[in-house]
Structure formats: C-alpha cells, structure tokens
Motif scaffolding. Structure first.
Motif, short mmCIF file in Angstrom:
data_model
loop_
_atom_site.label_atom_id
_atom_site.label_comp_id
_atom_site.label_asym_id
_atom_site.label_seq_id
_atom_site.Cartn_x
_atom_site.Cartn_y
_atom_site.Cartn_z
N GLY A 134 1.03 -1.54 0.44
CA GLY A 134 -0.27 0.00 0.07
C GLY A 134 1.16 1.30 0.62
N LEU A 135 2.37 1.10 0.35
CA LEU A 135 3.30 2.61 -0.23
C LEU A 135 2.87 2.72 -1.51
N ASP A 136 3.08 3.90 -1.99
CA ASP A 136 3.20 5.03 -2.47
C ASP A 136 3.93 4.22 -3.99
N ILE A 137 4.68 4.86 -4.68
CA ILE A 137 5.44 4.42 -5.78
C ILE A 137 6.95 5.16 -4.97
N ALA A 138 7.26 6.06 -4.34
CA ALA A 138 8.02 7.31 -3.87
C ALA A 138 8.82 6.36 -2.63
N ALA A 139 7.74 5.66 -2.36
CA ALA A 139 7.96 5.15 -1.16
C ALA A 139 9.09 3.56 -1.02
N ILE A 140 8.12 3.19 -1.96
CA ILE A 140 9.08 1.91 -2.85
C ILE A 140 10.26 2.03 -2.91
N ASN A 141 10.22 2.75 -3.99
CA ASN A 141 11.58 2.90 -4.64
C ASN A 141 12.62 3.70 -3.63
N ASN A 142 12.23 4.30 -2.79
CA ASN A 142 13.87 4.99 -1.74
C ASN A 142 13.43 3.33 -0.83
N VAL A 143 12.90 2.40 -1.11
CA VAL A 143 13.52 1.05 -0.13
C VAL A 143 14.33 0.52 -1.01
N ARG A 144 14.16 0.29 -2.92
CA ARG A 144 14.26 -0.42 -3.93
C ARG A 144 15.44 0.42 -4.07
N ALA A 145 15.69 1.69 -3.71
CA ALA A 145 17.14 1.96 -3.80
C ALA A 145 18.25 2.27 -3.05
N ALA A 146 18.00 1.65 -1.67
CA ALA A 146 18.40 1.53 0.08
C ALA A 146 19.16 -0.22 -1.09
N ILE A 147 19.09 -1.05 -1.65
CA ILE A 147 19.79 -2.39 -2.03
C ILE A 147 20.25 -2.40 -3.39
N SER A 148 20.31 -1.80 -3.68
CA SER A 148 20.45 -1.31 -5.32
C SER A 148 22.45 -0.68 -5.58
N CYS A 149 22.31 -1.08 -6.71
CA CYS A 149 24.29 -0.23 -7.03
C CYS A 149 23.78 0.52 -8.25
N LEU A 150 22.82 0.48 -8.48
CA LEU A 150 22.55 1.21 -9.49
C LEU A 150 21.68 2.48 -9.21
N LYS A 151 20.62 2.36 -8.45
CA LYS A 151 19.65 3.08 -7.83
C LYS A 151 20.05 3.90 -6.71
N GLY A 152 19.58 5.32 -6.04
CA GLY A 152 19.83 6.48 -5.29
C GLY A 152 20.73 6.94 -5.80
N GLY A 153 21.44 7.27 -7.31
CA GLY A 153 22.37 7.95 -7.87
C GLY A 153 23.44 7.67 -7.91
N ARG A 154 23.71 5.75 -7.66
CA ARG A 154 24.79 4.83 -7.60
C ARG A 154 25.44 4.64 -9.65
N LEU A 155 23.70 5.09 -10.27
CA LEU A 155 24.88 4.95 -11.58
C LEU A 155 24.81 6.46 -11.66
N ALA A 156 24.52 7.72 -11.15
CA ALA A 156 25.56 8.63 -11.76
C ALA A 156 27.73 8.62 -11.54
#
Length: 159
Positions: A134-156
């Motif tokens: 039931g979380l909105d997509i922004a909250a979902i993507n914040n969690v996804r970014a925490a365990i990604s090597c690409l998300k959360g600015g890591r690709l940049a």
C-alpha cells in the motif's frame, strides 16, 4: 516537464539509452530527433515490448540497437542481465561520445545490479511485499534504492 531532444544543443556522436515500458517508442523519437548524430543505443524494456522495436527499424537506423526485455513489476534474472548490459554499454563508450538517458515508468524493476549478499530471490520477495504494502511509488523506490548498485544516484557515480 518533457522536452524534445531537438531543444538541446547536443554535439558530436551520441549514444542513447532508453529504459522503461516506453523505451522502444522513446528510442524511435530519439532517432527521429538526432538522425546521424545517434551513434549507438541500448533499449531495456518490459517483456513482450521489444516487438515495438519495429518503430525503431522504420525510423531508418541501421546500427542494430539491441533491445533487452526484463521483468516488470517484479525484477527477474533478465533484470540483472540488463543491469550488466547497461554497465557494459556505458563502460565501452568513448569519452568523446555524449550519453543521453531516456527513462520511463517501470525502469526500477527492469534494470538492476545487486550488492554482494543480496540474491535475486531476496529482491523478488522484497518487491512483492512492497507492491502489496500500500506504499506509494516514491516510498517503494526509496526502499529499492537502498539495496541497489544502480539506484539512489549510484549509476550517476558510475558515470
């Protein structure tokens, strides 16, 4: 706000990466806007959407832009392969080539690179839970970014 590529003063050879459910259509628009400046490309989209690549072929590109299909809304093995392909594509671009990224909805599940200790099964369980939370997509993507090597600015940072 969406802008046309024609509005930017892009010079020299250009490589375009289009990722998301609308990736093939976005690449078609990039081909139309950039013409012969488009020197290389990569498309990553949802399973079953590479058929839309016909639009790209009809635009006159003869460079053989690869199209990779991956899992959505839950990442799959192809999402991890797409992450490897994306990093390899970037790493093989000459410094003289401008990189343009076109991103649409679905990107967060279509392309991924995981840190050591996190398995695809872990990622899939997390995503299934998040999608049902039931979380909105922004909250979902914040969690996804925490365990990604690409998300959360890591690709940049990789760039």
């Amino acid at each position: 706000m969406c802008k046309s590529l024609k509005q930017y003063a892009l010079e020299g050879p250009i490589a375009v990466v289009a990722i998301g459910k609308a990736a093939a259509s976005m690449m078609s628009g990039a081909i139309a806007a950039l013409g012969t400046q488009l020197d290389a490309g990569l498309i990553i989209t949802k399973s079953g959407h590479c058929g839309d690549i016909q639009n790209v072929a009809n635009a006159g590109i003869e460079k053989g832009i690869p199209c990779i299909e991956a899992g959505h809304p839950v990442p799959d093995e192809n999402s991890l392969s797409a992450g490897k392909a994306l990093l390899s594509f970037i790493d093989h671009q000459p410094l003289s080539r401008t990189l343009v990224f076109l991103i649409s909805g679905g990107t967060s599940s279509l392309v991924e690179s995981l840190p050591g200790g996190v398995s695809l099964a872990d990622l899939q369980k997390l995503n299934e839970w998040l999608l049902g939370s039931g979380l909105d997509i922004a909250a979902i993507n914040n969690v996804r970014a925490a365990i990604s090597c690409l998300k959360g600015g890591r690709l940049a940072k990789h760039l």
